[in-house]
Scaffold this motif. Sequence first.
Motif, PDB file in Angstrom:
ATOM      1  N   ASN A  58       0.827  -1.218   0.000  1.00 16.56           N
ATOM      2  CA  ASN A  58       0.000   0.000   0.000  1.00 16.56           C
ATOM      3  C   ASN A  58       0.859   1.266   0.000  1.00 16.56           C
ATOM      4  O   ASN A  58       0.507   2.256  -0.643  1.00 16.56           O
ATOM      5  CB  ASN A  58      -0.950  -0.004   1.206  1.00 16.56           C
ATOM      6  N   TYR A  59       1.972   1.201   0.720  1.00 19.88           N
ATOM      7  CA  TYR A  59       2.892   2.347   0.718  1.00 19.88           C
ATOM      8  C   TYR A  59       3.410   2.617  -0.702  1.00 19.88           C
ATOM      9  O   TYR A  59       3.402   3.749  -1.184  1.00 19.88           O
ATOM     10  CB  TYR A  59       4.064   2.059   1.676  1.00 19.88           C
ATOM     11  N   LEU A  60       3.817   1.543  -1.372  1.00 20.62           N
ATOM     12  CA  LEU A  60       4.323   1.696  -2.741  1.00 20.62           C
ATOM     13  C   LEU A  60       3.205   2.171  -3.672  1.00 20.62           C
ATOM     14  O   LEU A  60       3.423   3.042  -4.528  1.00 20.62           O
ATOM     15  CB  LEU A  60       4.920   0.375  -3.244  1.00 20.62           C
ATOM     16  N   ALA A  61       2.007   1.609  -3.476  1.00 23.91           N
ATOM     17  CA  ALA A  61       0.862   2.024  -4.309  1.00 23.91           C
ATOM     18  C   ALA A  61       0.658   3.538  -4.194  1.00 23.91           C
ATOM     19  O   ALA A  61       0.391   4.211  -5.197  1.00 23.91           O
ATOM     20  CB  ALA A  61      -0.395   1.276  -3.881  1.00 23.91           C
ATOM     21  N   GLY A  62       0.811   4.067  -2.976  1.00 23.12           N
ATOM     22  CA  GLY A  62       0.678   5.507  -2.755  1.00 23.12           C
ATOM     23  C   GLY A  62       1.703   6.305  -3.554  1.00 23.12           C
ATOM     24  O   GLY A  62       1.404   7.383  -4.089  1.00 23.12           O
ATOM     25  N   LYS A  63       2.910   5.773  -3.661  1.00 20.97           N
ATOM     26  CA  LYS A  63       3.972   6.447  -4.431  1.00 20.97           C
ATOM     27  C   LYS A  63       3.592   6.508  -5.919  1.00 20.97           C
ATOM     28  O   LYS A  63       3.818   7.511  -6.585  1.00 20.97           O
ATOM     29  CB  LYS A  63       5.297   5.674  -4.285  1.00 20.97           C
ATOM     30  N   PHE A  64       3.042   5.389  -6.422  1.00 16.36           N
ATOM     31  CA  PHE A  64       2.659   5.374  -7.843  1.00 16.36           C
ATOM     32  C   PHE A  64       1.522   6.358  -8.103  1.00 16.36           C
ATOM     33  O   PHE A  64       1.521   7.068  -9.103  1.00 16.36           O
ATOM     34  CB  PHE A  64       2.269   3.950  -8.272  1.00 16.36           C
ATOM     35  N   LYS A  65       0.571   6.398  -7.182  1.00 18.91           N
ATOM     36  CA  LYS A  65      -0.561   7.326  -7.325  1.00 18.91           C
ATOM     37  C   LYS A  65      -0.047   8.763  -7.375  1.00 18.91           C
ATOM     38  O   LYS A  65      -0.423   9.545  -8.233  1.00 18.91           O
ATOM     39  CB  LYS A  65      -1.528   7.164  -6.136  1.00 18.91           C
ATOM     40  N   ALA A  66       0.839   9.063  -6.428  1.00 17.67           N
ATOM     41  CA  ALA A  66       1.368  10.429  -6.337  1.00 17.67           C
ATOM     42  C   ALA A  66       2.130  10.823  -7.598  1.00 17.67           C
ATOM     43  O   ALA A  66       2.186  11.998  -7.960  1.00 17.67           O
ATOM     44  CB  ALA A  66       2.272  10.546  -5.106  1.00 17.67           C
ATOM     45  N   ALA A  67       2.706   9.820  -8.277  1.00 22.05           N
ATOM     46  CA  ALA A  67       3.482  10.125  -9.486  1.00 22.05           C
ATOM     47  C   ALA A  67       2.589  10.238 -10.718  1.00 22.05           C
ATOM     48  O   ALA A  67       3.076  10.519 -11.817  1.00 22.05           O
ATOM     49  CB  ALA A  67       4.541   9.047  -9.709  1.00 22.05           C
ATOM     50  N   GLY A  68       1.291   9.980 -10.538  1.00 23.64           N
ATOM     51  CA  GLY A  68       0.382  10.173 -11.663  1.00 23.64           C
ATOM     52  C   GLY A  68      -0.126   8.907 -12.326  1.00 23.64           C
ATOM     53  O   GLY A  68      -0.804   8.970 -13.353  1.00 23.64           O
ATOM     54  N   PHE A  69       0.196   7.738 -11.765  1.00 24.63           N
ATOM     55  CA  PHE A  69      -0.387   6.505 -12.316  1.00 24.63           C
ATOM     56  C   PHE A  69      -1.868   6.469 -11.939  1.00 24.63           C
ATOM     57  O   PHE A  69      -2.216   6.708 -10.768  1.00 24.63           O
ATOM     58  CB  PHE A  69       0.321   5.262 -11.747  1.00 24.63           C
ATOM     59  N   PRO A  70      -2.762   6.196 -12.913  1.00 26.69           N
ATOM     60  CA  PRO A  70      -4.186   6.167 -12.573  1.00 26.69           C
ATOM     61  C   PRO A  70      -4.515   5.026 -11.607  1.00 26.69           C
ATOM     62  O   PRO A  70      -3.893   3.960 -11.685  1.00 26.69           O
ATOM     63  CB  PRO A  70      -4.881   5.953 -13.924  1.00 26.69           C
ATOM     64  N   GLU A  71      -5.487   5.266 -10.738  1.00 27.41           N
ATOM     65  CA  GLU A  71      -5.857   4.267  -9.723  1.00 27.41           C
ATOM     66  C   GLU A  71      -6.191   2.910 -10.319  1.00 27.41           C
ATOM     67  O   GLU A  71      -5.868   1.875  -9.749  1.00 27.41           O
ATOM     68  CB  GLU A  71      -7.070   4.771  -8.916  1.00 27.41           C
ATOM     69  N   GLU A  72      -6.840   2.918 -11.504  1.00 21.64           N
ATOM     70  CA  GLU A  72      -7.276   1.641 -12.082  1.00 21.64           C
ATOM     71  C   GLU A  72      -6.094   0.801 -12.588  1.00 21.64           C
ATOM     72  O   GLU A  72      -6.274  -0.357 -12.944  1.00 21.64           O
ATOM     73  CB  GLU A  72      -8.321   1.853 -13.193  1.00 21.64           C
ATOM     74  N   ASP A  73      -4.906   1.397 -12.617  1.00 24.36           N
ATOM     75  CA  ASP A  73      -3.727   0.642 -13.053  1.00 24.36           C
ATOM     76  C   ASP A  73      -2.863   0.185 -11.877  1.00 24.36           C
ATOM     77  O   ASP A  73      -1.771  -0.354 -12.060  1.00 24.36           O
ATOM     78  CB  ASP A  73      -2.887   1.488 -14.020  1.00 24.36           C
ATOM     79  N   ILE A  74      -3.322   0.429 -10.664  1.00 24.99           N
ATOM     80  CA  ILE A  74      -2.556   0.052  -9.457  1.00 24.99           C
ATOM     81  C   ILE A  74      -3.411  -0.927  -8.654  1.00 24.99           C
ATOM     82  O   ILE A  74      -4.543  -0.607  -8.283  1.00 24.99           O
ATOM     83  CB  ILE A  74      -2.253   1.287  -8.588  1.00 24.99           C
ATOM     84  N   HIS A  75      -2.889  -2.109  -8.387  1.00 26.23           N
ATOM     85  CA  HIS A  75      -3.675  -3.128  -7.690  1.00 26.23           C
ATOM     86  C   HIS A  75      -2.875  -3.739  -6.547  1.00 26.23           C
ATOM     87  O   HIS A  75      -1.798  -4.277  -6.772  1.00 26.23           O
ATOM     88  CB  HIS A  75      -4.048  -4.276  -8.647  1.00 26.23           C
ATOM     89  N   VAL A  76      -3.417  -3.629  -5.333  1.00 20.35           N
ATOM     90  CA  VAL A  76      -2.882  -4.393  -4.198  1.00 20.35           C
ATOM     91  C   VAL A  76      -3.900  -5.489  -3.948  1.00 20.35           C
ATOM     92  O   VAL A  76      -5.044  -5.213  -3.594  1.00 20.35           O
ATOM     93  CB  VAL A  76      -2.714  -3.513  -2.943  1.00 20.35           C
TER      94      VAL A  76
END
Length: 467
Positions: A58-76
């Motif tokens: 989840n911590y890493l997912a937050g980093k990707f979100k902050a960098a502009g990766f759309p939520e639908e492309d990030i899955h935990v």
Amino acid sequence: MFKKLLAGAAVSALLTHSLFAAPTGKDIPFAAEAREIYKTAVETHTAKGHGKVPDLANYLAGKFKAAGFPEEDIHVKPVGETAVLIVRYRGDGSSGKKPISISAHMDVVEALASDWVNDPFKLIEKDGFFFGRGTLDDKLGITAVTTAFLRMKTEGFVPSRDLIIAFSGDEETGMISTKALVHEFRDLTDSEFVLNADVGGGLLPEEGGPPASFGLQAAEKTYVTFEATVRNPGGHSSRPTGTNAIYDLATALKKLEAYNFTVNYNDLTLKYFSSTAKKTPGDLGKAMAKFATDPTDEWAIKTLRKDPSFVGTVGTTCVATMLQGGHAENALPQSATATINCRIFPGEGVAKTLATLKTVMANEEIEFVTLGDPTETDASPLRDDVLAALRKAVDTTYPGLEIVPSMSSGGTDGMHFRAAGIPSYGVHSVYIKSSDAFAHGLNERLPVKTFYDSLTHWYVLLTEISK
Ligand SMILES: [Zn+2]
């Protein structure tokens, strides 16, 4: 798992290429961000049983979100107490090719703080090293791949095909999460091939200087354990009978000891031997060169089999590792069991190996049991595009360093991808001295230089392979 890297004498005349004129070390873009991610990753106790892998994911997912990766492309995705992280970096599709996945594992082997000099779950920088559990295996891989994605995104890089992060959460134990990445979440991870950020790199010579070669892992042997049991009615030890479970098992084991499995080779091992021969002095080097051109040569086979580092590269090995038998000092044994661990050459198969064991041990009374659920895999065929991108990445740290394909003895995420028909290539950038390599052990460490070099390695590798 941190595999045995390729050893050898240092090569001179390496620096024929001009040095890459990019910034290095702490001056590279995203170096500070990477160090923060590394610190958080090491300080999150992701050994089995602590349930902390989802926190890291989840911590890493937050980093990707902050960098502009759309939520639908990030899955935990939870898998039991652990989790997988899947992140899709969308390309423009201009290459018309399937995605490439990048694998690494978020979990670590347990570490007992009382046995360590420092707290294993605190990142400590000292004497040119980062200390802490996972600094080498595999939070370096997690950090370097994550940071490469963040940097590429921030710089506006658009790949010509999708890149997919596929981080597992129990590589060191059950690999249930790895299997989930390959099967249950296949719609999210399906790719043409995998780049594995858990294995690859080179051993630094103890006396200093550059490594002898870069080991590209393209195959793994199949790891399987059998138990062989002899049973007997037993009786009183004052009345020995003509049969004895311990003697019968011992006789069968002596036959296994004397047996050599059939010689095996493939393109990869022949290339490995012809490259390694050039840097290996004496008879061993001659045997490698001979085997590479004629794998039936008796002298070469005999010489390679004598060396524990190479016996496994010329075929399957099976060896007795544990023994159990009898139940009282004054009773004839009612059973005796030997544990036999095998490392099976790609293509040979578990069933055939078991059949060979039965023939060799030559006692129909022996009961054989296969432990666990072994995964059989073939070697991944070498690819020009992977080799070309890896060439550029390796050159950023050690210009001109020879890339040598290798087969490891089994136990990385790569085997589950290979078993599902997705080739996997161990192209990580761990450069360390053998005397400093303590993966799974006490006071695990990583040279600070290797940390920063690894960031550039993965950035160049991923942008080159998908440009
Ligand atoms: Zn590992």
